[in-house]
Design a protein around this motif. Sequence first.
Motif, PDB file in Angstrom:
ATOM      1  N   THR A 410       6.059  37.572  71.947  1.00 25.09           N
ATOM      2  CA  THR A 410       5.614  37.591  73.342  1.00 25.09           C
ATOM      3  C   THR A 410       4.747  38.464  73.783  1.00 25.09           C
ATOM      4  OG1 THR A 410       7.537  39.130  73.729  1.00 25.09           O
ATOM      5  CG2 THR A 410       7.895  36.586  74.244  1.00 25.09           C
ATOM      6  N   ILE A 413       3.722  43.304  78.197  1.00 27.95           N
ATOM      7  CA  ILE A 413       3.900  43.204  79.671  1.00 27.95           C
ATOM      8  C   ILE A 413       3.781  44.639  80.257  1.00 27.95           C
ATOM      9  CG2 ILE A 413       5.503  41.180  79.453  1.00 27.95           C
ATOM     10  CD1 ILE A 413       7.674  42.905  80.545  1.00 27.95           C
ATOM     11  N   ASN A 452       5.779  34.057  82.414  1.00 26.68           N
ATOM     12  CA  ASN A 452       6.940  35.024  82.247  1.00 26.68           C
ATOM     13  C   ASN A 452       7.462  35.078  80.907  1.00 26.68           C
ATOM     14  OD1 ASN A 452       7.319  35.617  85.452  1.00 26.68           O
ATOM     15  ND2 ASN A 452       7.159  33.324  85.237  1.00 26.68           N
ATOM     16  N   GLN A 521       4.398  38.447  83.236  1.00 26.05           N
ATOM     17  CA  GLN A 521       3.342  39.131  82.538  1.00 26.05           C
ATOM     18  C   GLN A 521       2.235  39.819  83.113  1.00 26.05           C
ATOM     19  OE1 GLN A 521       2.209  36.427  79.289  1.00 26.05           O
ATOM     20  NE2 GLN A 521       4.336  35.228  79.266  1.00 26.05           N
ATOM     21  N   THR A 523      -0.482  42.536  83.936  1.00 26.60           N
ATOM     22  CA  THR A 523      -1.327  43.203  83.392  1.00 26.60           C
ATOM     23  C   THR A 523      -1.983  44.240  83.980  1.00 26.60           C
ATOM     24  OG1 THR A 523      -3.089  41.558  83.545  1.00 26.60           O
ATOM     25  CG2 THR A 523      -1.885  41.342  81.437  1.00 26.60           C
TER      26      THR A 523
END
Length: 529
Positions: A410, A413, A452, A521, A523
């Motif tokens: 993944t 995040i 997500n 997620q 950034t």
Amino acid sequence: MVKRIDKNMLDEYMAKVRADCLEYRLDPNVIPVFTKIAPEELTRIQEEYADTLAIIRSFMDKFLGKSKGIPLLVAVTDHKANFIEYIGDASLQETVVNKIGLEKGVQFSGIKVGVNSILAALELQRPVQTIGTDHYFHFLHQTACYSVPLYLQDKIIGTISIMTFLDYAHPMIMASLETVVDSIERELNLLERNRYLNEMNQMILEKSNTGYVVIEKCGKIVKINPKAQSLLEEVKLDHYIQETVPFTAIHEKFKKGESIRDWKVGLSNSKGPIICLVDYFPFLEGSLIQLRDITEYKKTESYIQNAEKLSVVGELAAGVAHEIKNPLTILKGFIQLIQANRFNETYLAIMLKEIERIDQITNEFLVLSRPTVQEKSLYNIQKLFVEIEVLLSSFAIVKNIEIVHHYQDTPAIYCDGNQLKQVFINIVKNSVEAVDYNGKINIVIEPYNKKNILIRIMDNGNGFPEHILSKVGQPFLTTKENGNGLGIIICKRIVENIHKGELNIYNEENGGAVVDIILPQHTEIHIDE
């Protein structure tokens, strides 16, 4: 709604009034001298009826405007039959009203006024007409009078009457008057309801612990309630909200069409720093700004969070002590060997490894004692779990519980790593407590969707009782004998408020409990954080 009168009832009433006039020897050929109220009392009544008279004038002006050519005079009384207003035909006023002294302030009550529609309408609470010789006094035989009682919230507050010359008498006059009065009553009742609502709203605004500011489209402040004024001490009416520093950027975003809900701002006044949640709502030709002071709530929340953290630290102590005891035992053994002159070079490497293990455990343990400050950065969730793996094992080892990891790739995040660690520790700790000896806990990390990621923590315990599951997240609701139910609230706050994610709790079909944490997620940092 107009109440119809029974003709027999009206005839009996009129006959009684006429009999009373004869009994008191009133001369029908002599104009009686009417009683008048004091000018001050008349002024007081007119002020009391100001809104009512304004509505009556509005409706009656339209009615009279559509009845041009017919000499009509409108008379208004209060509930005691005091004349308080005349509207309409000047010829009637000159030839009848003025000559007999029916001016404002006259009390059209008592036996001396004889048979008349006004008093009959009040006493019978029905529309009444007296035409020509229906009147007792001869000076009224050339007139036709129509009176309708005026109601406000089912209570009579007066009458509205129409007088005309006998030659113009017509049943449609009464029908039209009843219709107009019915419209007036609806308007008065609506006005009264609005007045009540306005008073209630005003009271709520004045006493509310929520601040409200009403602004025009340009940002000009036109209304500010006491609570908002106490929060924004320097802001006054006719000031512009965008000139108040915390609102400059927010107002600009609102003008661009962005939704402003639960927007956190910091203010400062004579009482010190304040934290408020701000909402913008469209309102008439402007906006309504809502300010909720959450300063004390934040202080309490911080206290509870720190207290819960200390509670977790206390419960961790037993597991950590167990973890540290093993390397300490090994170190003690090697030191004893060295003391017995049985030194070996390999001892140093083993001892150094055990010291590093103790250092790792204590460092992670101290993370929980740090102040709760949002320090967001890019983190890999798998790495966060690796960093607390020793602590999680210290929970599980006491009951010989197996923790199984299922990690998929993944993206990193944007989050507060320390606070998320606290969430993971709390949830795993709860699972350990819910699972029997030799149980199992699964930790899954995988993409949830394009925006997500999902962290799922499952156990093979008995799950939550239904009555607890339906209310989970409420303070002081817990399945633990000595629990306070605050841990899950703190977890939800960290996940949902600070990280804009979701925390969902449910039971598996086989009975185990599942906690899903869905994190966006992000950034980059957002202004409302």
